[in-house]
Design a protein around this motif. Structure first.
Motif, PDB file in Angstrom:
ATOM      1  N   TRP A 196       0.866  -0.962   0.486  1.00 63.89           N
ATOM      2  CA  TRP A 196       0.289  -0.009  -0.424  1.00 63.89           C
ATOM      3  C   TRP A 196       0.823   0.802   0.279  1.00 63.89           C
ATOM      4  CZ3 TRP A 196      -4.188   1.397   4.365  1.00 63.89           C
ATOM      5  CH2 TRP A 196      -5.424   2.855   4.180  1.00 63.89           C
ATOM      6  N   HIS A 241       2.481   3.399  -3.078  1.00 69.64           N
ATOM      7  CA  HIS A 241       1.627   3.697  -4.135  1.00 69.64           C
ATOM      8  C   HIS A 241       1.925   5.441  -3.812  1.00 69.64           C
ATOM      9  CE1 HIS A 241      -2.798   4.009  -6.030  1.00 69.64           C
ATOM     10  NE2 HIS A 241      -2.388   5.060  -5.273  1.00 69.64           N
ATOM     11  N   ARG A 272      -3.008   7.784  -2.572  1.00 72.97           N
ATOM     12  CA  ARG A 272      -3.405   6.108  -1.677  1.00 72.97           C
ATOM     13  C   ARG A 272      -4.480   5.729  -0.812  1.00 72.97           C
ATOM     14  NH1 ARG A 272       1.249   6.164   2.437  1.00 72.97           N
ATOM     15  NH2 ARG A 272       2.195   7.106   0.884  1.00 72.97           N
ATOM     16  N   MET A 307      -8.052   3.691  -2.647  1.00 76.14           N
ATOM     17  CA  MET A 307      -8.204   2.256  -2.333  1.00 76.14           C
ATOM     18  C   MET A 307      -8.829   1.602  -4.072  1.00 76.14           C
ATOM     19  SD  MET A 307      -8.487   1.878   1.698  1.00 76.14           S
ATOM     20  CE  MET A 307      -8.078   2.287   3.162  1.00 76.14           C
ATOM     21  N   SER A 308      -8.457   2.328  -4.875  1.00 79.00           N
ATOM     22  CA  SER A 308      -8.973   2.025  -6.678  1.00 79.00           C
ATOM     23  C   SER A 308      -8.273   0.751  -6.098  1.00 79.00           C
ATOM     24  CB  SER A 308      -8.785   3.445  -7.255  1.00 79.00           C
ATOM     25  OG  SER A 308      -6.937   2.958  -7.317  1.00 79.00           O
ATOM     26  N   ASN A 309      -7.090   0.071  -5.843  1.00 77.99           N
ATOM     27  CA  ASN A 309      -6.583  -0.960  -6.103  1.00 77.99           C
ATOM     28  C   ASN A 309      -5.783  -0.970  -8.173  1.00 77.99           C
ATOM     29  OD1 ASN A 309      -6.668  -2.118  -4.318  1.00 77.99           O
ATOM     30  ND2 ASN A 309      -7.793  -3.401  -4.418  1.00 77.99           N
ATOM     31  N   GLN A 310      -5.928   0.222  -8.709  1.00 72.23           N
ATOM     32  CA  GLN A 310      -4.838   1.101  -9.753  1.00 72.23           C
ATOM     33  C   GLN A 310      -3.796   1.719  -8.870  1.00 72.23           C
ATOM     34  OE1 GLN A 310      -5.918  -0.343 -12.422  1.00 72.23           O
ATOM     35  NE2 GLN A 310      -7.586  -1.565 -11.295  1.00 72.23           N
ATOM     36  N   LEU A 311      -1.694   1.247  -8.648  1.00 69.81           N
ATOM     37  CA  LEU A 311      -1.273   1.631  -8.321  1.00 69.81           C
ATOM     38  C   LEU A 311      -0.525   2.915  -9.355  1.00 69.81           C
ATOM     39  CD1 LEU A 311       1.374   0.439  -6.371  1.00 69.81           C
ATOM     40  CD2 LEU A 311       2.580  -0.158  -8.235  1.00 69.81           C
ATOM     41  N   GLU A 312      -1.210   3.847  -8.516  1.00 68.53           N
ATOM     42  CA  GLU A 312       0.280   4.454  -8.666  1.00 68.53           C
ATOM     43  C   GLU A 312       1.465   4.711  -8.095  1.00 68.53           C
ATOM     44  OE1 GLU A 312      -1.514   8.585  -9.141  1.00 68.53           O
ATOM     45  OE2 GLU A 312      -4.054   7.467  -8.869  1.00 68.53           O
ATOM     46  N   SER A 314       5.093  -1.189   3.640  1.00 63.74           N
ATOM     47  CA  SER A 314       3.849  -1.038   5.298  1.00 63.74           C
ATOM     48  C   SER A 314       3.905   0.697   5.386  1.00 63.74           C
ATOM     49  CB  SER A 314       4.169  -2.400   6.238  1.00 63.74           C
ATOM     50  OG  SER A 314       3.364  -3.456   5.372  1.00 63.74           O
TER      51      SER A 314
END
Length: 478
Positions: A307, A310, A315, A318-323, A334
């Motif tokens: 997490w 990102h 961050r 929480m779209s789970n589309q990594l930037e 973490s």
């Protein structure tokens, strides 16, 4: 002994009127040390608080002889104060402490970077404080060790710290290669304790086409030898090409925070990691550091992710589309542990009262004085050495201050477990490293010249005691 140390001791002796080997001289140096008040910033163990001390041999209320900062630094008083405030915040705010109050926990690691970065000679974007040293080494090797059939070897020292050796060994296996053929473990020449820089360079030149990573520590933990990282880096990068994303290879370093000045960016090191609980005084298992050269700031090579990899700006969507964050921040996994970040903040409070140049200057003099006393009292040509003496003590660590840090590694020809046990009984904190080395370290923050004098006096007493009692616990070593 180098001429610089000899001149320092001779001038101080002339000024004080005391012989260099006397306790009065040690006290004189301690009293005239410009950094002497830093000792008051730490909790310094007493004889009575150390375990295994025979209180019939010492004065219980005296300071112990703490020469083990190379294994665990002492606790800054500021750390307790900061930690107590965070405990109060946790008790009073609960979850709001993540983003509110003196030290928002979600950003507590970032709050240290502006001050940590100059210590290691880097820019804040090149540094992260995270995990433990070995975890960070795994993270770095996962990203930068990309072996091919032609280029798959990792060059390291034969006596690398066990965690480093095991991490490298396991990374080689995880990538489908065999450590027996993919690890080049470099030994000193026969009859020598330390590696020669030229021998390292020769191996890089000879094996460079098959080497993927050159991984060296800043200071060799066993001998105390300081490696010439700038020279090794330059040589490695001529043969081990690391091109952002596509080719394997790299130059890695295991640094030691604040033992000596580091210039990771200027040296053009590709990546590095370090622990902080020795010379960083952050507490056992304290928050470690990671460095990524800014050349790789926008490099999106495959790596271990979490997490905290990102970008902060999105961050919590929480779209789970990594930037992916840039620079060293993109290697975090973490959320940071608040209690470990406090340890870093505590030592930074002390560091604000000095700088690495002042500390290094004191360290050179302190360890030089230590070397002089050991050789004077226990060296082969010492006037105090008995003609029939069976105990031999030599210094493995290079005599040149430019080739060592604080530590001296004392090599014995008798069972070091016995030597160590007798030192501990007399209130000494140092450590033993098999087969035959006692490591002792006067740390520039809290140790003084009197500590050094007391340690050598105690060591001499132990040697005389063992000779009189013939307490060698086995045959003498050659």
């Amino acid at each position: 002994m180098c001429s610089k140390i000899r001149k320092f001791l001779e001038e101080a002796s002339a000024k004080s009127g005391f012989a260099v080997e006397s306790r009065e001289f040690a006290n004189f140096l301690s009293e005239n040390d410009e950094l002497k008040t830093l000792r008051d910033e730490f909790y310094y163990p007493k004889m009575k608080t150390l375990p295994q001390v025979d209180l019939t041999l010492v004065k219980p209320e005296d300071d112990s002889i703490y020469m083990c900062g190379n294994s665990l630094g002492l606790m800054p008083k500021a750390t307790r104060e900061i930690m107590n405030r965070q405990f109060d915040k946790w008790a009073g705010m609960g979850v709001f402490g993540h983003t509110e109050g003196e030290l928002p926990w979600a950003h507590c690691d970032e709050s240290t970077l502006d001050e940590i970065a100059p210590i290691v000679g880097a820019e804040p974007s090149e540094v992260s404080m995270m995990n433990s040293l070995t975890v960070n080494l795994h993270i770095l090797l996962t990203a930068f060790y990309k072996p091919t059939e032609k280029r798959h070897k990792i060059l390291l020292e034969s006596r690398a710290f066990p965690s480093d050796h095991y991490a490298i060994e396991s990374q080689i296996r995880l990538k489908g290669f065999n450590p027996e053929t993919s690890m080049i473990c470099l030994d000193p020449r026969e009859g020598e304790d330390c590696l020669r820089t030229q021998d390292i360079l020769d191996v890089i030149e000879q094996e460079g086409d098959s080497i993927a990573v050159v991984a060296f520590s800043g200071i060799q933990y066993y001998t105390g030898q300081l490696f010439d990282i700038p020279t090794i880096t330059a040589a490695a990068q001529k043969k081990v090409k690391l091109e952002l994303k596509w080719l394997p290879g790299g130059l890695g370093s295991r640094a030691r925070l604040r033992e000596r000045p580091l210039h990771l960016s200027a040296w053009n090191v590709d990546f590095a990691c370090w622990c902080s609980y020795k010379y960083g005084n952050t507490g056992a298992g304290g928050l470690a550091g990671l460095y990524i050269n800014k050349r790789f700031a926008k490099d999106e090579r495959e790596r271990m992710l979490g997490w905290w990899s990102h970008k902060m700006s999105s961050r919590f969507m929480m779209s789970n589309q990594l930037e992916l964050d840039e620079g060293a921040a993109g290697y975090r996994i973490s959320n940071p542990p608040m209690m470990l970040a406090v340890g870093v903040m505590g030592f930074l409070e002390v560091y604000k009262k000095t700088n690495i140049q002042e500390l290094r200057s004191k360290s050179i003099h302190l360890t030089g004085y230590f070397e002089h006393l050991v050789k004077h009292h226990l060296g082969a040509d010492s006037p105090y050495r008995k003609k029939d003496s069976k105990v031999a003590c030599t210094i493995m660590t290079p005599s040149d201050p430019e080739q060592r840090g604080c530590q001296l590694s004392l090599k014995f020809n008798i069972d070091i477990a016995t030597v160590y046990q007798e030192l501990v009984r007399r209130g000494v904190a140092c450590d033993k490293r098999y087969p035959n080395v006692i490591r002792a370290t006067p740390v520039h923050y809290y140790n003084n010249y009197t500590d050094v004098w007391r340690f050598v006096k105690t060591l001499v007493d132990v040697v005389l005691y063992l000779e009189e009692e013939h307490a060698f616990n086995g045959s003498l070593n050659s």
